[in-house]
Each structure stands twice: as C-alpha cells, then as structure tokens.
Design a protein around this motif. Structure first.
Motif, PDB file in Angstrom:
ATOM      1  N   GLY A  56       0.798  -1.222   0.000  1.00  0.00           N
ATOM      2  CA  GLY A  56       0.000   0.000   0.000  1.00  0.00           C
ATOM      3  C   GLY A  56       0.828   1.267   0.000  1.00  0.00           C
ATOM      4  N   ASP A  57       1.912   1.294   0.754  1.00  0.00           N
ATOM      5  CA  ASP A  57       2.778   2.482   0.784  1.00  0.00           C
ATOM      6  C   ASP A  57       3.423   2.720  -0.588  1.00  0.00           C
ATOM      7  N   ALA A  58       3.868   1.629  -1.230  1.00  0.00           N
ATOM      8  CA  ALA A  58       4.460   1.768  -2.562  1.00  0.00           C
ATOM      9  C   ALA A  58       3.425   2.249  -3.568  1.00  0.00           C
ATOM     10  N   ALA A  59       2.188   1.767  -3.440  1.00  0.00           N
ATOM     11  CA  ALA A  59       1.116   2.203  -4.336  1.00  0.00           C
ATOM     12  C   ALA A  59       0.861   3.701  -4.172  1.00  0.00           C
ATOM     13  N   LYS A  60       0.830   4.167  -2.927  1.00  0.00           N
ATOM     14  CA  LYS A  60       0.605   5.596  -2.677  1.00  0.00           C
ATOM     15  C   LYS A  60       1.731   6.432  -3.285  1.00  0.00           C
ATOM     16  N   THR A  61       2.964   5.948  -3.149  1.00  0.00           N
ATOM     17  CA  THR A  61       4.101   6.674  -3.726  1.00  0.00           C
ATOM     18  C   THR A  61       3.968   6.765  -5.241  1.00  0.00           C
ATOM     19  N   LEU A  62       3.624   5.662  -5.892  1.00  0.00           N
ATOM     20  CA  LEU A  62       3.451   5.668  -7.348  1.00  0.00           C
ATOM     21  C   LEU A  62       2.344   6.640  -7.761  1.00  0.00           C
ATOM     22  N   ILE A  63       1.227   6.587  -7.064  1.00  0.00           N
ATOM     23  CA  ILE A  63       0.096   7.472  -7.394  1.00  0.00           C
ATOM     24  C   ILE A  63       0.488   8.935  -7.208  1.00  0.00           C
ATOM     25  N   ASP A  64       1.146   9.236  -6.088  1.00  0.00           N
ATOM     26  CA  ASP A  64       1.570  10.621  -5.815  1.00  0.00           C
ATOM     27  C   ASP A  64       2.578  11.113  -6.860  1.00  0.00           C
ATOM     28  N   ASN A  65       3.363  10.179  -7.412  1.00  0.00           N
ATOM     29  CA  ASN A  65       4.358  10.545  -8.424  1.00  0.00           C
ATOM     30  C   ASN A  65       3.786  10.596  -9.837  1.00  0.00           C
ATOM     31  N   GLY A  66       2.486  10.371  -9.973  1.00  0.00           N
ATOM     32  CA  GLY A  66       1.829  10.560 -11.264  1.00  0.00           C
ATOM     33  C   GLY A  66       1.812   9.357 -12.185  1.00  0.00           C
ATOM     34  N   VAL A  67       1.928   8.152 -11.651  1.00  0.00           N
ATOM     35  CA  VAL A  67       1.873   6.967 -12.513  1.00  0.00           C
ATOM     36  C   VAL A  67       0.524   6.904 -13.232  1.00  0.00           C
ATOM     37  N   LYS A  68       0.550   6.468 -14.482  1.00  0.00           N
ATOM     38  CA  LYS A  68      -0.672   6.397 -15.278  1.00  0.00           C
ATOM     39  C   LYS A  68      -1.261   4.992 -15.342  1.00  0.00           C
ATOM     40  N   ALA A  69      -0.390   3.973 -15.316  1.00  0.00           N
ATOM     41  CA  ALA A  69      -0.862   2.606 -15.477  1.00  0.00           C
ATOM     42  C   ALA A  69       0.042   1.635 -14.751  1.00  0.00           C
ATOM     43  N   ILE A  70      -0.568   0.583 -14.203  1.00  0.00           N
ATOM     44  CA  ILE A  70       0.156  -0.529 -13.590  1.00  0.00           C
ATOM     45  C   ILE A  70      -0.397  -1.811 -14.188  1.00  0.00           C
ATOM     46  N   ALA A  71       0.491  -2.685 -14.628  1.00  0.00           N
ATOM     47  CA  ALA A  71       0.068  -3.991 -15.134  1.00  0.00           C
ATOM     48  C   ALA A  71       0.926  -5.058 -14.473  1.00  0.00           C
ATOM     49  N   GLU A  72       0.280  -6.083 -13.922  1.00  0.00           N
ATOM     50  CA  GLU A  72       0.981  -7.110 -13.162  1.00  0.00           C
ATOM     51  C   GLU A  72       1.589  -8.164 -14.084  1.00  0.00           C
ATOM     52  N   GLY A  73       2.917  -8.263 -14.058  1.00  0.00           N
ATOM     53  CA  GLY A  73       3.589  -9.289 -14.835  1.00  0.00           C
ATOM     54  C   GLY A  73       3.785 -10.565 -14.051  1.00  0.00           C
TER      55      GLY A  73
END
Length: 452
Positions: free
Chosen positions: A332-349
C-alpha cells in the motif's frame, strides 16, 4: 455490491477459512474473485443453484508426494511435492511447476485457482492447475537438479498427459528443468507426447515461449492504454524483477518506443535514468539468464546506471509500473508513492505482485490497473499454442506464434473490457472485468455438466 452479495461473500469466506485454515494466499485469491462475481451469481439462478462459486473453492484433487534424491556427495534429501488439479471444466489441467523454498499447499492452491480463470480468458481449451516442490535449485549443481527432476517426475508421471494435465515451467523451473522432466517422462512411459510445455524447439517446443509472458504483458498494456487514449511510445516504464518476464517485457517495451528505467533482483534496484539501451539489456540477459548472476555485479559497466541495495523500483518517478518479480512485492505504501508521483498505469507481470491494499489504492484512483490473470496470460497462451502444435505434429515459426499471441492478448483485453460492470468508466475496472469474464466461461461449463 449489495448487502445480500456482501453477506454471501462473507459466508463463503468464513466457510472457506474453516475448511482450509492457515492458507492465507488461497483465502486472498478466493476473496478477490468472490467480490467481483457474486452479483453475477445472484443474478443467475443456474449459477446459484449449482453453487458454482462454492464448487470452485474446492480443487478437484490435490496430489502430494515425497521426493527423495541424492546430492553430489551421495547424501539423501527429502522434499515435498504437490500437484493441485483445480478445475478441468473447459479442458485438461494446465499450469506451471514451481521449485522454491516458499512453496506450500496454500501458495499452489492460490496459483491454481487464479490459473483456472487466466486460462479461461485465453479462449483455449485449458483447465487450471499448479504444482511444484519446496526444493531450492539455487546453488545446486546441474547433476543435482537433474536427479531431483527425475525423482519428482517418478512421482508425478501417473497423473499427467496431453488429455489429462499438461504442466509447464514457473519459478525455478526453466528450459533445463523441463528438459530433465520431459526426458524422464519419456523413459517412464515409453511415449513421446505433449505432456509438458516449455520444451526445447528440438523436441516439440514452441517458438517465443520464453518471451511470451513478457511480450504478452506489453501487448495487453498497449490495448489498455489505447482504450484510454494513451500510447506506450515515449512513456517512462519502471519494471521490477530480472527474470524472463521482466527482461522480455523490457525488451518489447523498448521496441515499442518506451523508456525502461529500472530492473531489480533480490539484491536491490538497478536505476538507469536515461533508459536502458539494446546492448545493455542484452548484457543483463546474459548475466541473469545464462550466468544466474546479480544485477549489482554488472551495474558498474552500464553507463549512467546506479545500483541501490535493498531498494525497489516504486520510488522512481514513472508513467507505467510493471511489477514482474514475485507475489506481494508492491504494498500500500508503494502504491501511494506511485500514485503521488503521477503513474498512469500498472500492469501485473507476476502472479498477484500487488497486495490487496495496493490493489484497492489503484482501483480508487485514476490509474489504469491490470491484474495478472489478464496481463500475464501470454505465457500460458503460448503454452496452449504449443499443445496445439504437438497435437497436429506442426511447429509454427516465430512470426506466426507472435501474431497469434498478439491476437489472443487483444481478445483478452476486449473480453475484460466488455465484462466490466461500467463499460463507460475510465479507467476501466479490469480487476472485475477479468474475474467476471474468466468465471463466466468456467461457470457455464460447470452448469452444463450438471451436479454429480
């Protein structure tokens, strides 16, 4: 979700935990699918009457066995082995074998459960299974790995076959291990048939199988971006992992014009701010895939690269994040960091690399989030193509396989899109869409067969 649906989901999960205690990975996988599909179950009296969801929380069978083998010094070791044959309503059981110390029944049940719906999304006739052992191949000699694989196959061969169950590779099981396993299967059965996939090209394998999961991830991602009026070209991509999935996802993303800035392994994070180039990626492939080396060892030879010990990619600013390493690596903390940094898309490999907290954070944001059962289905799709080639005695060239893979991943995207509860919403809820699309295909078959 309605109050009635919430109550039914909770009742299902309570019963599951009572019947299968101390299996958190399996509980988490079932909970996610149940929340997505319970409204559909309550709307469809046939699904509800046949208790389809309840049936799918109980594997068809679990085969467990002792694997005894000798190391190079002649000492005997004893490991545990399993094959979870989860469901074969739409075809023979299909799923990988995983050799790693963390492997246990709960992990394999979770993977087999997810595999059932992933395979259904490909539209190929494959049921879901998973197997493996708590054997750790790291640090073992070639001879020790061969003897272990042979001992493992002596326990497994009675339960597999082209119309029954077709295992493949997974974590800790690559081309070398599949060769040892298949070779011993031939000796034990005196038959040459497509009972495993991921084989070498010289003995029935398919072109592009090694690259398929990573390539398929990018093909699905491109479809998802295009649906949301975006494109992959010139996007900055952060990738975790440095195995087949991560490296071939990086390769294909770079071919499509993206800038890949990270890879990682158990030692830490490799960050190349200006982006990897083709020569650098080839060097990393040689290091990781052939020599099984560490990213840190080669970081000094890469222009502009920095290696950060014990770090992950999720603090690096990026447009797209591709977790391709292992389960629950992105919290969850990593997700918040990505969102705050403006990530547009995440896809699980990888298989379920995002924790439930991370998934919920992504789904509540404006970020495109694609779960693994859809995004990483390329590997099993090409395994399915390998089964087809074996069945008719043909071997398609790389271009033919790649075209078929592109088409399958595009079709999976469209199925997930069409199954989304709100098709006009952007971003689409690909989690619910993939769960519903995969579940419906399996559930329709279960209902058609009747209860018994």
């Amino acid at each position: 979700m309605s109050k009635k649906a919430e109550t039914r989901v909770q009742s299902l999960l309570d019963d599951l935990k009572e019947r299968h205690p101390d299996q958190p990975e399996f509980h988490e996988a079932v909970a996610g699918v149940a929340r997505s599909v319970m409204p559909l179950v309550l709307e469809n009296s046939a699904y509800d009457d046949c208790k389809v969801l309840e049936q799918l929380t109980e594997p068809d069978r679990i085969i467990s066995f002792r694997v005894a083998w000798r190391d190079d010094d002649g000492a005997v070791h004893v490991n545990r082995g399993w094959r979870v044959q989860h469901n074969h309503a739409i075809g023979p059981y299909k799923g990988g074998l995983r050799f790693a110390p963390h492997v246990n029944e709960s992990v394999l049940k979770f993977l087999a459960f997810e595999q059932t719906f992933k395979n259904a999304l490909t539209n190929l006739p494959m049921g879901g299974a998973k197997g493996g052992s708590d054997f750790d191949p790291h640090g073992r000699s070639n001879g020790e790995i061969m003897r272990f694989c042979q001992a493992f196959m002596e326990c497994l061969y009675r339960y597999i076959g082209p119309n029954t169950d077709v295992p493949a590779g997974d974590m800790g099981v690559g081309g070398r291990e599949i060769g040892f396993l298949f070779g011993h299967f031939i000796r034990l059965t005196n038959t040459f048939e497509g009972s495993l996939t991921g084989k070498g090209l010289a003995f029935g394998g398919s072109a592009e199988r090694t690259e398929a999961t990573g390539y398929g991830l990018i093909y699905f991602l491109e479809n998802a971006l295009n649906h949301h009026d975006l494109e992959l070209k010139e996007q900055t991509v952060a990738i975790s992992g440095a195995g087949n999935v991560a490296l071939y996802a990086a390769e294909k993303a770079m071919e499509e014009g993206a800038k890949v800035v990270t890879l990682s392994d158990s030692g830490g994070l490799l960050h190349v701010k200006e982006g990897l180039d083709e020569d650098t990626l080839d060097a990393i492939k040689r290091c990781k895939l052939k020599k099984h080396g560490a990213l840190e060892d080669g970081a000094g030879d890469i222009k502009g690269a920095k290696f950060h010990k014990d770090k992950t990619p999720w603090g690096v600013e990026c447009d797209i994040a591709l977790p391709c390493a292992t389960q629950n690596e992105l919290d969850g903390d990593a997700a918040k960091t990505l969102i705050d940094n403006g990530v547009k898309a995440i896809a699980e490999g990888a298989n379920m690399p995002c924790t439930e907290e991370a998934r919920e954070a992504f789904r509540k944001s404006d970020v495109i989030f694609v779960p693994g059962k859809a995004a990483n289905a390329g590997g099993v799709a090409v395994s399915g193509l390998e089964i087809s080639q074996n069945a008719v005695g043909l071997q398609w060239d790389r271009e033919e396989v790649d075209q078929r893979l592109r088409r399958i991943m595009s079709e999976i995207h469209d199925k997930c899109r069409d199954a989304c509860p709100d098709k006009d919403c952007k971003p689409l809820d690909y989690v619910a869409g993939s769960d519903i699309a995969g579940f419906k295909r399996v559930a329709d078959a279960i209902v058609a067969y009747g209860v018994g």
